[in-house]
Design a protein around this motif. Structure first.
Motif, PDB file in Angstrom:
ATOM      1  N   ASP A  35       0.840  -1.207   0.000  1.00 16.75           N
ATOM      2  CA  ASP A  35       0.000   0.000   0.000  1.00 16.75           C
ATOM      3  C   ASP A  35       0.874   1.255   0.000  1.00 16.75           C
ATOM      4  O   ASP A  35       0.569   2.236  -0.663  1.00 16.75           O
ATOM      5  N   LEU A  36       1.970   1.204   0.744  1.00 17.11           N
ATOM      6  CA  LEU A  36       2.897   2.345   0.745  1.00 17.11           C
ATOM      7  C   LEU A  36       3.370   2.623  -0.687  1.00 17.11           C
ATOM      8  O   LEU A  36       3.333   3.758  -1.165  1.00 17.11           O
ATOM      9  N   LEU A  70      -4.232   3.436  -4.788  1.00 14.59           N
ATOM     10  CA  LEU A  70      -4.607   2.042  -5.025  1.00 14.59           C
ATOM     11  C   LEU A  70      -5.286   1.828  -6.376  1.00 14.59           C
ATOM     12  O   LEU A  70      -5.422   0.704  -6.837  1.00 14.59           O
ATOM     13  N   GLY A  71      -5.700   2.924  -7.001  1.00 10.22           N
ATOM     14  CA  GLY A  71      -6.437   2.822  -8.268  1.00 10.22           C
ATOM     15  C   GLY A  71      -5.699   2.071  -9.359  1.00 10.22           C
ATOM     16  O   GLY A  71      -6.318   1.515 -10.260  1.00 10.22           O
ATOM     17  N   ALA A  72      -4.365   2.076  -9.288  1.00  8.35           N
ATOM     18  CA  ALA A  72      -3.606   1.440 -10.373  1.00  8.35           C
ATOM     19  C   ALA A  72      -2.714   0.300  -9.894  1.00  8.35           C
ATOM     20  O   ALA A  72      -1.849  -0.159 -10.623  1.00  8.35           O
ATOM     21  N   ALA A  73      -2.917  -0.165  -8.666  1.00  3.73           N
ATOM     22  CA  ALA A  73      -2.022  -1.196  -8.122  1.00  3.73           C
ATOM     23  C   ALA A  73      -2.559  -2.600  -8.414  1.00  3.73           C
ATOM     24  O   ALA A  73      -3.541  -3.041  -7.838  1.00  3.73           O
ATOM     25  N   SER A  74      -1.866  -3.280  -9.338  1.00  2.00           N
ATOM     26  CA  SER A  74      -2.332  -4.609  -9.774  1.00  2.00           C
ATOM     27  C   SER A  74      -1.570  -5.714  -9.058  1.00  2.00           C
ATOM     28  O   SER A  74      -0.549  -5.449  -8.416  1.00  2.00           O
ATOM     29  N   HIS A  82      -6.226  -3.293  -4.087  1.00  2.00           N
ATOM     30  CA  HIS A  82      -7.229  -2.630  -3.242  1.00  2.00           C
ATOM     31  C   HIS A  82      -8.303  -3.580  -2.703  1.00  2.00           C
ATOM     32  O   HIS A  82      -8.459  -4.701  -3.197  1.00  2.00           O
ATOM     33  N   GLY A  83      -9.017  -3.083  -1.693  1.00  5.47           N
ATOM     34  CA  GLY A  83     -10.100  -3.852  -1.097  1.00  5.47           C
ATOM     35  C   GLY A  83     -11.453  -3.481  -1.712  1.00  5.47           C
ATOM     36  O   GLY A  83     -11.508  -2.968  -2.830  1.00  5.47           O
TER      37      GLY A  83
END
Ligand code: ATP
Length: 331
Positions: A229-230, A238-242, A257-258
């Motif tokens: 998350d950091l 988080l919008g682009a974290a795959s 993301h959750g």
């Protein structure tokens, strides 16, 4: 024809996963979806529906599933990773056009051990008001994730692996993890991959001050969760974290993301993290052309300032963003 499991999940999962399905369908690939609407049974365990589906397809695209904090059942997301031995959680952290960030050109990969550590779920109350949580680290699990990370570095032409730990305090558990990773790092075939060890607190400071110094980060389950998350924050949220959960027999791709209950149902959730996870999935199943085509359409869409969602400082709705990507898919 390739059959894949699709788990829309809870909260914004429904919006972002079904939207991603729409995009993949528009690629005209030979994919058939097995949609699992109830991944969890009445006993809050993995349902027969999900067991059956994944036992056939071996590969799934998954949205987030609700995890209660504190009381109640343990995370179904964690249970799925354990049940299907998805021991390596791979999370790319890459700067994308359109996201406001403090750093330029970040490109790193977090590899998180996915099956043990404090996530073993061994918690007990040893006396009234005294609780205990057990951290489990084994040679076998440390070896397999370390081998995975070095192999990944080799195959993806990555230059450095930094292992994050707290072995100065958790001398036995993190000490074992570190010792096993160190042994694997000394293998001749990995001689060109730089190896580095960092204590987690120092690593957090360095991630904020100079994130470009990192290439691959390898760490345990809990530190991996937090650092993911950091690092998502470093590239705009988080919008682009795959992400991909990979094992020897199964693979499940999901955003970091959750369920984001605060924005669920409002049509504003960014589907990019799930779309990027689906590109990883297409590569994994060998549909490289489809992956390249979709990746190009995503980058082209992001190159226009009007194609910004709320978390990117714009106003575009989930549905419109999805439609724009579909219209930018070119042969
Ligand atoms: P859960 O309990 O399922 O983990 P959560 O709300 O605690 O849910 P996240 O879902 O990861 O945790 O959300 C954290 C924050 O990031 C929330 O404010 C949420 O609105 C935002 N967020 C998460 N995913 C997205 C997304 N895809 N698009 C836009 N904002 C998002």
């Amino acid at each position: 024809m390739k059959k894949l499991t699709l788990i829309p999940g809870d909260g914004i999962g429904q919006e972002v996963v079904l939207g991603t399905k729409q995009i993949i369908d528009s690629l005209g690939l030979n994919i058939q979806w097995d949609i699992v609407t109830n991944p969890m049974n009445d006993k809050k365990r993995i349902s027969e529906e999900l067991e059956k589906s994944l036992s056939i397809t071996k590969v799934g695209l998954k949205g987030p599933l609700t995890t209660p904090i504190g009381d109640g059942f343990r995370s179904i997301n964690v249970e799925i990773r354990k049940r299907f031995e998805l021991f390596a959680n791979v999370r790319p952290i890459k700067t994308l056009q359109g996201f406001k960030t403090n750093y330029k050109d970040l490109d790193m990969i977090i590899i998180r051990e996915n099956t043990e550590d404090l996530y073993a779920g061994k918690e007990l109350e040893i006396a009234k008001g005294v609780t205990q949580s057990m951290k489990i680290v084994t040679t076998a699990a440390s070896d397999r994730v370390a081998k995975f990370a070095f192999q990944y570095a080799l195959e993806n032409k990555r230059k450095k692996i930094t292992v994050l730990h707290k072995a100065n305090i958790m001398k036995l558990t993190d000490g074992l993890f570190l010792d096993r990773v160190r042994r694997i790092s000394r293998r001749k075939i990995y001689k060109d991959i730089e190896y580095e060890e960092l204590i987690i607190d120092n690593a957090c400071m360095q991630l904020v001050m100079n994130p470009n110094r990192f290439d691959i980060i390898l760490t345990g389950n809990l530190f991996g969760d937090i650092v993911s998350d950091l690092c998502a924050g470093l590239v705009g949220g988080l919008g682009a974290a795959s992400g991909a959960n990979l094992g020897s027999n199964y693979a499940v791709f999901e955003p970091v993301h959750g369920t984001a209950p605060d924005i669920a149902g409002k049509g504003i959730a960014n589907p990019l993290a799930t779309i990027l996870s689906s590109i990883m999935m297409l590569n994994h199943i060998g549909m490289k052309d489809g992956a390249i085509k979709l990746n190009k359409a995503v980058l082209y869409t992001l190159s226009f300032p009007e194609n910004r969602m709320r978390d990117m400082g714009g106003k575009l709705k989930t549905k419109d963003f999805i439609n724009r990507i579909i219209s930018n898919i070119k042969d």
